[in-house]
Design an enzyme around this catalytic site. Sequence first.
Site, PDB file in Angstrom:
ATOM      1  CB  SER A 125      -0.888   0.128   1.187  1.00 37.98           C
ATOM      2  OG  SER A 125      -1.628   1.286   1.332  1.00 37.98           O
ATOM      3  CE1 TYR A 150      -3.282  -0.137   5.180  1.00 39.95           C
ATOM      4  CE2 TYR A 150      -3.765  -2.502   5.679  1.00 39.95           C
ATOM      5  CZ  TYR A 150      -3.701  -1.436   4.700  1.00 39.95           C
ATOM      6  OH  TYR A 150      -3.569  -1.590   3.606  1.00 39.95           O
ATOM      7  CE  LYS A 154      -1.164  -4.597   3.336  1.00 43.54           C
ATOM      8  NZ  LYS A 154      -1.617  -5.716   3.061  1.00 43.54           N
TER       9      LYS A 154
END
Length: 339
Positions: A125, A150, A154
């Site tokens: 992302s 989050y 990644k």
Amino acid sequence: MKILVTGGLGFIGSHTVVELQNEGFEVVIIDDLSNSSIEVVDGITAITNKKPIFEKLDLKVKLDVQDFFKRHNDIIGVIHFAASKAVGESVAEPLMYYENNITTLVYMLQELCGLTKKNFIFSSSCTVYGQADELPITENAPIKPAESPYGNTKQIGEEIIRDTCKVNSDVNAIALRYFNPIGAHPSTEIGELPIGVPQNLVPYITQTGIGMREQLSVFGGDYPTSDGTCIRDYIHVVDLAKAHVIALQRLIAGNNDSNFEYFNLGTGTGSTVLEAIQSFERVSGKALNYKIVDRREGDITAAYAETSKANNVLGWKTELTLDDAMDSAWKWEQKIRNK
Ligand code: WQD
């Protein structure tokens, strides 16, 4: 050629399965149905006239992951979408995010190393960049401290893959750094199915347009941008799905320049929140009820991709516009609300 797609009943996963089956791949989906529904299998089948193999599995259960790979040792590639992806939820539940997003990646890579063909596509992302110092954002932009657990999963995920590839020269991986995926398949057989109140802009817009939500709150009107609202790079989910097939084919053909590559996937164009609203109003013919309110904690001002690496090295570029994506999202919303 059999491909495993984890999280294959999710928003981006399901659209990628469609494109894989359109290209003639045999697809096995693993999904735990925590953020998707089994009906998505029917949607994929309706579009491609091919029913993917589906196995409901919790990838946190190592023995089940090992058993799966024993039964499917003819897999020649893995596209790994399965992860929790709600930024706000990750702030409230960091350990759930580290357990779900990191542990499952480790188990997946451990089994991948036991296959004959070790091709791996990772769902990453643009959050890895945080608020980049320069726009548009290239792949050389510095990786900044993550704004959320989050985003951190990644970043850590890419590092785990990088370290794995360093000591396993026959493991070939590509991380794809998505900007803002939106829209739905033009057939309206599959699309985004947010559970509860949507966190993301476009599903909130279409749910407001259909009357499910009273009013869209625009988070902040005082940013240093053309109209005071944040800028993002909204990419049609079908364009995004096609990039995954192209990346996988690159690895299968052995065309990769190194055994760990990473690409930004965006349109290269930034759009403000108000421009996204104007796009909805254009394609739907409806005025959207919205109100500019305070900024949302953690939002960055602007992010949009510099796309030349994906265009020139991967050989992929977006073909669909913001209006195409918004139109498909609107048609999907009307379909699932039976209006
Ligand atoms: C877009 C813009 C909001 C909702 C996140 C993740 C990213 C990816 C996509 C998983 C922002 C504004 C939003 C609303 C609004 N997810 N907005 N009112 O935050 O750019 O990215 O989702 O991979 O990793 O970080 O997407 O759609 O939430 O917000 O004004 O009701 O819309 O402030 O400017 P975001 P978003």
